[in-house]
Design a protein around this motif. Structure first.
Motif, PDB file in Angstrom:
ATOM      1  N   SER A 108       0.813  -1.223   0.000  1.00 36.81           N
ATOM      2  CA  SER A 108       0.000   0.000   0.000  1.00 36.81           C
ATOM      3  C   SER A 108       0.844   1.271   0.000  1.00 36.81           C
ATOM      4  CB  SER A 108      -0.960   0.007   1.187  1.00 36.81           C
ATOM      5  OG  SER A 108      -0.253  -0.092   2.416  1.00 36.81           O
ATOM      6  N   GLY A 109       2.160   1.144   0.109  1.00 38.29           N
ATOM      7  CA  GLY A 109       3.031   2.315   0.051  1.00 38.29           C
ATOM      8  C   GLY A 109       3.360   2.915   1.397  1.00 38.29           C
ATOM      9  N   LYS A 110       3.306   2.104   2.457  1.00 44.63           N
ATOM     10  CA  LYS A 110       3.519   2.622   3.815  1.00 44.63           C
ATOM     11  C   LYS A 110       4.895   3.267   3.972  1.00 44.63           C
ATOM     12  CE  LYS A 110       2.721  -1.363   5.760  1.00 44.63           C
ATOM     13  NZ  LYS A 110       2.389  -2.076   4.513  1.00 44.63           N
ATOM     14  N   SER A 111       5.944   2.577   3.524  1.00 48.53           N
ATOM     15  CA  SER A 111       7.293   3.112   3.726  1.00 48.53           C
ATOM     16  C   SER A 111       7.505   4.386   2.926  1.00 48.53           C
ATOM     17  CB  SER A 111       8.333   2.052   3.336  1.00 48.53           C
ATOM     18  OG  SER A 111       8.232   0.932   4.197  1.00 48.53           O
ATOM     19  N   THR A 112       7.010   4.416   1.694  1.00 47.44           N
ATOM     20  CA  THR A 112       7.126   5.631   0.884  1.00 47.44           C
ATOM     21  C   THR A 112       6.370   6.780   1.537  1.00 47.44           C
ATOM     22  OG1 THR A 112       7.328   4.331  -1.140  1.00 47.44           O
ATOM     23  CG2 THR A 112       6.660   6.625  -1.383  1.00 47.44           C
ATOM     24  N   PHE A 113       5.162   6.517   1.990  1.00 48.19           N
ATOM     25  CA  PHE A 113       4.352   7.538   2.652  1.00 48.19           C
ATOM     26  C   PHE A 113       5.040   8.022   3.934  1.00 48.19           C
ATOM     27  CE2 PHE A 113       1.078   9.326   5.268  1.00 48.19           C
ATOM     28  CZ  PHE A 113       0.122   9.854   4.402  1.00 48.19           C
ATOM     29  N   ALA A 114       5.517   7.084   4.745  1.00 54.64           N
ATOM     30  CA  ALA A 114       6.148   7.437   6.019  1.00 54.64           C
ATOM     31  C   ALA A 114       7.369   8.313   5.804  1.00 54.64           C
ATOM     32  CB  ALA A 114       6.540   6.168   6.776  1.00 54.64           C
TER      33      ALA A 114
ATOM     34  N   GLY B 295      -3.366   8.633  13.096  1.00 55.38           N
ATOM     35  CA  GLY B 295      -3.308   7.332  12.453  1.00 55.38           C
ATOM     36  C   GLY B 295      -3.803   7.448  11.026  1.00 55.38           C
ATOM     37  N   VAL B 296      -3.035   6.893  10.096  1.00 58.53           N
ATOM     38  CA  VAL B 296      -3.374   6.949   8.678  1.00 58.53           C
ATOM     39  C   VAL B 296      -3.443   5.530   8.139  1.00 58.53           C
ATOM     40  CG1 VAL B 296      -2.631   7.729   6.388  1.00 58.53           C
ATOM     41  CG2 VAL B 296      -2.296   9.208   8.380  1.00 58.53           C
ATOM     42  N   TRP B 297      -4.512   5.229   7.445  1.00 55.29           N
ATOM     43  CA  TRP B 297      -4.666   3.904   6.841  1.00 55.29           C
ATOM     44  C   TRP B 297      -4.616   4.063   5.320  1.00 55.29           C
ATOM     45  CZ3 TRP B 297      -4.357  -0.938   8.414  1.00 55.29           C
ATOM     46  CH2 TRP B 297      -4.760  -1.949   7.533  1.00 55.29           C
ATOM     47  N   LEU B 298      -3.634   3.409   4.700  1.00 50.62           N
ATOM     48  CA  LEU B 298      -3.445   3.508   3.257  1.00 50.62           C
ATOM     49  C   LEU B 298      -4.193   2.379   2.560  1.00 50.62           C
ATOM     50  CD1 LEU B 298       0.386   4.291   3.090  1.00 50.62           C
ATOM     51  CD2 LEU B 298      -1.528   5.834   3.558  1.00 50.62           C
ATOM     52  N   GLU B 299      -4.813   2.695   1.448  1.00 51.35           N
ATOM     53  CA  GLU B 299      -5.568   1.661   0.742  1.00 51.35           C
ATOM     54  C   GLU B 299      -5.513   1.892  -0.766  1.00 51.35           C
ATOM     55  OE1 GLU B 299      -9.324   1.919   2.637  1.00 51.35           O
ATOM     56  OE2 GLU B 299      -9.752   3.950   1.936  1.00 51.35           O
ATOM     57  N   ALA B 300      -5.603   0.771  -1.477  1.00 51.37           N
ATOM     58  CA  ALA B 300      -5.608   0.765  -2.935  1.00 51.37           C
ATOM     59  C   ALA B 300      -6.263  -0.535  -3.377  1.00 51.37           C
ATOM     60  CB  ALA B 300      -4.186   0.876  -3.486  1.00 51.37           C
TER      61      ALA B 300
ATOM     62  N   GLU C  92      -1.202  -6.260  -5.335  1.00 49.72           N
ATOM     63  CA  GLU C  92      -0.569  -7.505  -5.786  1.00 49.72           C
ATOM     64  C   GLU C  92       0.553  -7.223  -6.773  1.00 49.72           C
ATOM     65  OE1 GLU C  92      -3.727  -9.865  -7.338  1.00 49.72           O
ATOM     66  OE2 GLU C  92      -4.395 -10.583  -5.362  1.00 49.72           O
ATOM     67  N   ALA C  93       0.325  -6.313  -7.700  1.00 53.57           N
ATOM     68  CA  ALA C  93       1.363  -5.982  -8.677  1.00 53.57           C
ATOM     69  C   ALA C  93       2.583  -5.372  -7.996  1.00 53.57           C
ATOM     70  CB  ALA C  93       0.804  -5.027  -9.720  1.00 53.57           C
ATOM     71  N   ARG C  94       2.367  -4.525  -7.003  1.00 57.31           N
ATOM     72  CA  ARG C  94       3.489  -3.907  -6.296  1.00 57.31           C
ATOM     73  C   ARG C  94       4.290  -4.954  -5.518  1.00 57.31           C
ATOM     74  NH1 ARG C  94       0.299   1.299  -3.704  1.00 57.31           N
ATOM     75  NH2 ARG C  94       0.131   2.540  -5.623  1.00 57.31           N
ATOM     76  N   VAL C  95       3.603  -5.819  -4.790  1.00 59.68           N
ATOM     77  CA  VAL C  95       4.291  -6.836  -3.989  1.00 59.68           C
ATOM     78  C   VAL C  95       5.061  -7.793  -4.900  1.00 59.68           C
ATOM     79  CG1 VAL C  95       3.936  -8.829  -2.474  1.00 59.68           C
ATOM     80  CG2 VAL C  95       2.723  -6.684  -2.024  1.00 59.68           C
ATOM     81  N   ALA C  96       4.464  -8.191  -6.008  1.00 57.13           N
ATOM     82  CA  ALA C  96       5.130  -9.127  -6.923  1.00 57.13           C
ATOM     83  C   ALA C  96       6.379  -8.525  -7.541  1.00 57.13           C
ATOM     84  CB  ALA C  96       4.163  -9.561  -8.025  1.00 57.13           C
ATOM     85  N   GLY C  97       6.393  -7.205  -7.723  1.00 57.80           N
ATOM     86  CA  GLY C  97       7.537  -6.573  -8.373  1.00 57.80           C
ATOM     87  C   GLY C  97       8.567  -6.000  -7.434  1.00 57.80           C
ATOM     88  N   ARG C  98       8.414  -6.203  -6.126  1.00 58.82           N
ATOM     89  CA  ARG C  98       9.312  -5.579  -5.157  1.00 58.82           C
ATOM     90  C   ARG C  98      10.611  -6.367  -5.022  1.00 58.82           C
ATOM     91  NH1 ARG C  98       6.216  -3.706  -0.047  1.00 58.82           N
ATOM     92  NH2 ARG C  98       5.785  -5.934   0.147  1.00 58.82           N
ATOM     93  N   THR C  99      11.748  -5.674  -5.026  1.00 61.16           N
ATOM     94  CA  THR C  99      13.060  -6.292  -4.815  1.00 61.16           C
ATOM     95  C   THR C  99      13.904  -5.385  -3.913  1.00 61.16           C
ATOM     96  OG1 THR C  99      13.977  -5.220  -6.788  1.00 61.16           O
ATOM     97  CG2 THR C  99      13.060  -7.442  -7.062  1.00 61.16           C
ATOM     98  N   GLY C 100      14.873  -5.996  -3.222  1.00 55.14           N
ATOM     99  CA  GLY C 100      15.822  -5.219  -2.424  1.00 55.14           C
ATOM    100  C   GLY C 100      15.209  -4.453  -1.278  1.00 55.14           C
TER     101      GLY C 100
ATOM    102  N   SER D  13      -3.590   4.472  -4.488  1.00 56.00           N
ATOM    103  CA  SER D  13      -3.587   3.709  -5.741  1.00 56.00           C
ATOM    104  C   SER D  13      -2.699   4.384  -6.774  1.00 56.00           C
ATOM    105  CB  SER D  13      -5.009   3.566  -6.280  1.00 56.00           C
ATOM    106  OG  SER D  13      -5.642   4.827  -6.381  1.00 56.00           O
ATOM    107  N   GLY D  14      -2.445   5.672  -6.601  1.00 56.29           N
ATOM    108  CA  GLY D  14      -1.468   6.373  -7.425  1.00 56.29           C
ATOM    109  C   GLY D  14      -0.136   6.416  -6.707  1.00 56.29           C
ATOM    110  N   SER D  15       0.468   7.579  -6.627  1.00 53.31           N
ATOM    111  CA  SER D  15       1.760   7.752  -5.962  1.00 53.31           C
ATOM    112  C   SER D  15       1.578   7.910  -4.461  1.00 53.31           C
ATOM    113  CB  SER D  15       2.484   8.978  -6.520  1.00 53.31           C
ATOM    114  OG  SER D  15       3.541   9.370  -5.684  1.00 53.31           O
TER     115      SER D  15
END
Length: 495
Positions: free
Chosen positions: A332-338, A431-436, A442-450, A479-481
């Motif tokens: 959902s982009g938690k680390s990027t958001f944080a 408290g912030v809850w991220l959703e998409a 699924e596409a983000r998790v499948a493509g994540r490396t490193g 769902s976007g950036s």
């Protein structure tokens, strides 16, 4: 040792390497592949190179100290000799009249001061962890720490008063008074840290001008060797120079990423005592800004010196701590958001980001990006990870540092614990809850490396099936950036 004038030595080296760079302490001569460095024949008070013996001592220490972090750059200390015909030679048969440090020349364009915009998230992460590793391996120096920073506080005051042309004396005195008061307030904690092993032989001059990028990794060079009161430091004071430099250049985003990575890496060795030390960071940032202020004033750049004086004052302005919890399913982009939200929260350079993905690896004793099998993800490890998350966050909040918690927070009891921690520490909570859409996650998790996360698509689907639908935190669409969403969220808070 026979003698030779500084001018004669300079002329000799300039004939070998025509490009010359002068600093307050040294002359550097650049040839195609080699650099030669001699100490100036000066006594600056904080650095005494007035005799040949003192200059040789300083060069030998410079070679020894810098070989720890930059062994491929620093080669040898070599004699300049007086030959029978009266001419000078490098390592000739005559008597030594001076000594020179030989170094490998590197690409100056790759020094980070020349390209501060290059300090992106990955590099900032690498910098924080590399500096933590450097500090962990550094020799203990119990005579430094508190005494070293107290020396610099006094030195800053003296040098700014002596070189105050172009500065506002009232603002300088205000900065000095604030710094003196904060030093006295933090003296017990600084003394305790010195006694607990946080005073080590550090770099001493760790700003962007002394960090080189080679082969894709940061190399720390040109550490201070000439005065133990400038190099036997609290490790956080060493780090503070880089944080202050990035902040001054408008790169709080990079500074807070460096800080968060450093703290996670350092905690692996230094333990839980590392967190509370951040109560001293505003003082350390202010003192580092004060150093730059008198250096710039002495160099005739009064406008820049004034800006550093104001930066020092700003670092010491009271700032309230707060706790932000960022939850959401994997992808959902938690680390990027944080990381995008952190620079706007609390004292400079912003909030420390605590990630359960990194804490879990810290507990297991593996590198942050090393993969771990699903069998390791036991209920006990899950609970221990969140216990550590809240313990570290509590220490930081009590030290006056804002915190961003980066975790899934799918369990209601963990969301309640985050809210309770803020109440216990007397700080505001958000408290912030991220959703998409699930297919986006699924596409983000499948493509994540490193990354520190070991989540798979199957793990994500399990999270989605078990999710409590009644999450009362503010819902944010990522769902976007996720970075754009964080910037919009931060802008909304400022209204």
């Amino acid at each position: 040792m026979s003698s030779a004038s500084e001018a004669e030595i300079v002329a000799f080296l300039k004939a070998r390497a025509p490009r010359q760079i002068d600093t307050a302490c040294a002359h550097v001569f650049l040839a195609d592949e080699t650099a030669w460095k001699i100490k100036r024949h000066v006594d600056l008070g904080y650095a005494d190179f007035s005799t040949a013996a003192r200059r040789l001592w300083a060069l030998e220490r410079e070679l020894e100290f810098n070989r720890t972090a930059a062994p491929d750059i620093y080669r040898a200390v070599r004699p300049i000799t007086r030959e029978a015909d009266g001419a000078l030679a490098l390592e000739g048969r005559g008597e030594a009249v001076e000594y020179v440090l030989e170094m490998r020349r590197f690409d100056e364009r790759e020094v980070l001061a020349a390209k501060p915009e290059a300090v992106n998230g990955e590099l900032a992460e690498a910098l924080g962890r590399a500096i933590a590793g450097f500090h962990v391996a550094a020799p203990l120096r119990p005579e430094g720490g508190l005494s070293a920073i107290a020396f610099t506080v006094g030195s800053n005051a003296q040098l700014l008063r002596e070189t105050c042309e172009g500065l506002d004396p009232g603002r300088v005195e205000h900065m000095i008074a604030l710094t003196d008061a904060e030093l006295e307030r933090q003296r017990p904690l600084l003394a305790a840290r010195t006694a607990s092993g946080f005073s080590r032989r550090c770099h001493g001059d760790l700003h962007l001008g002394n960090i080189l990028m080679e082969a894709g990794r940061p190399v720390l060079f040109d550490c201070i060797e000439f005065n133990d009161l400038l190099s036997d430091l609290d490790v956080l004071y060493d780090l503070a120079f880089l944080l202050m430099d990035l902040d001054f250049r408008g790169r709080r985003d990079a500074a807070v990423r460096v800080l968060s990575a450093y703290m996670d890496e350092a905690a692996r060795t230094f333990g839980e005592a590392i967190w509370g030390g951040l109560a001293t960071l505003p003082l350390m940032l202010a003192v580092r800004a004060g150093v730059r202020a008198h250096v710039e004033a002495h160099s005739g750049r009064a406008d820049v010196a004034r800006a550093y004086v104001e930066a020092a004052i700003a670092h010491l302005a009271p700032q309230s701590a707060s706790l932000l919890a960022v939850g959401g399913l994997s992808g959902s982009g938690k680390s990027t958001f944080a990381r995008a939200a952190a620079p706007a929260l609390g004292a400079s350079p912003g909030a420390v980001v605590l990630r359960t993905d990194e804490i879990r690896k810290r507990i297991l004793g593996v590198a942050p990006t090393q993969g771990v099998s699903r069998e390791a993800y036991t209920p006990d490890l899950h609970l221990q990870t969140y216990d550590t998350l809240f313990a570290n966050a509590g220490d930081l909040l009590r030290a006056g540092r804002s915190v961003v918690l980066d975790a899934t927070f799918t369990a209601p009891e963990m969301r309640l614990r985050a809210e309770a921690l803020a109440a216990e520490c007397g700080v505001p909570f958000e408290g912030v809850w991220l959703e998409a859409p699930l297919e986006v996650l699924e596409a983000r998790v499948a493509g994540r490396t490193g990354d520190a996360s070991d989540a798979t698509v199957d793990v994500l689907r399990g999270q989605a099936q078990a999710l409590d639908p009644d999450i009362l935190w503010a819902h944010v669409d990522t769902s976007g950036s996720a970075q754009a969403a964080a910037q919009a969220w931060s802008a909304g808070r400022g209204r």
